[in-house]
Design an enzyme around this catalytic site. Structure first.
Site, mmCIF file in Angstrom:
data_model
loop_
_atom_site.group_PDB
_atom_site.id
_atom_site.type_symbol
_atom_site.label_atom_id
_atom_site.label_comp_id
_atom_site.label_asym_id
_atom_site.label_seq_id
_atom_site.Cartn_x
_atom_site.Cartn_y
_atom_site.Cartn_z
ATOM 1 N N ASP A 1 13.948 72.807 81.406
ATOM 2 C CA ASP A 1 14.852 72.843 80.248
ATOM 3 C C ASP A 1 16.192 72.253 80.658
ATOM 4 O O ASP A 1 16.627 72.409 81.802
ATOM 5 C CB ASP A 1 15.047 74.274 79.753
ATOM 6 N N ASP B 1 10.541 71.430 73.004
ATOM 7 C CA ASP B 1 10.917 72.572 72.167
ATOM 8 C C ASP B 1 11.498 72.105 70.833
ATOM 9 O O ASP B 1 11.241 72.704 69.782
ATOM 10 C CB ASP B 1 11.948 73.436 72.889
#
Length: 218
Positions: A143, A177
């Site tokens: 991330d 995401d």
């Protein structure tokens, strides 16, 4: 919408997602941060479990999660193929394509990153390292997108949380995401267009067609 166009959407999202993740892994140390704007930063973290940092406890928790993701991606893939075959609405096919691409992007991390990268702790990782940080199916999801739109202490008059330090928006996420969230958002916001209900005439025509088909079979 054709399967080729849906495949192109999936390919482009996967390409952007994986290029960004590989770049971060090979140029940032874990926890390293670059401030692009006050409200947008590149912050490298790794997610060992599900969304929002949740985990399945136990020795086999990570493996169970990865296997579940693999089963889910097969189901989503079938849903996409079936929707295209039935010539469902464009908004539905685009939404499923985004969800499929995002899920696949994170699955690639979970399945392969543990065996193609070494550790990022206090150093920049090496691609195709001989000292991999994990094993197959035990990789960590990369991330890097961080949008702390507000940071500060909440007013005292707010019940329960008044006076607490608060960050909005706190989660760190990735391109995959974003694709999943966008796909789900499209299906929710444009629900009536994504899942159009049959009119009375269409329902009657469909029922008549089924009856005629059964009569021909007999």
């Amino acid at each position: 919408m054709t399967l080729k166009k849906a495949g192109l959407i999936i390919f482009l999202i996967l390409l952007i997602d994986q290029v960004s993740k590989v770049y971060i892994k090979t140029h940032f140390m874990l926890g390293e941060e670059i401030k692009v704007f006050e409200w947008f930063r590149i912050l490298f973290i790794e997610n060992e479990g599900m969304a929002w940092g949740a985990k399945i406890p136990g020795e086999y928790g990570k493996l169970i999660l990865t296997v579940f993701r693999l089963i889910a991606i097969v189901a989503i893939g079938y849903w996409l193929w079936d929707s295209i075959r039935k010539k469902m609405s464009r908004i539905l096919i685009v939404g499923i394509s985004l969800i499929f691409a995002g899920a696949m992007g994170n699955i690639i991390d979970s399945v392969f990153y543990g065996v193609i990268f070494d550790d990022s702790y206090r150093k920049v990782a090496t691609l195709f390292s001989e000292e991999a940080y994990g094993t197959l199916f035990h990789g960590k999801v990369v991330d890097m997108l961080y949008f702390p739109l507000y940071k500060g202490y909440l007013p005292e008059w707010i019940p329960i949380w008044g006076g607490d330090y608060f960050t909005f928006f706190d989660p760190v996420f990735n391109v995959a995401d974003v694709a999943i969230s966008t796909g789900v958002g499209l299906l929710v916001v444009f629900n009536k267009r994504a899942f159009p209900k049959e009119t009375k005439e269409e329902t009657e025509a469909h029922s008549t067609s089924e009856v005629n088909s059964k009569e021909q079979d007999t």
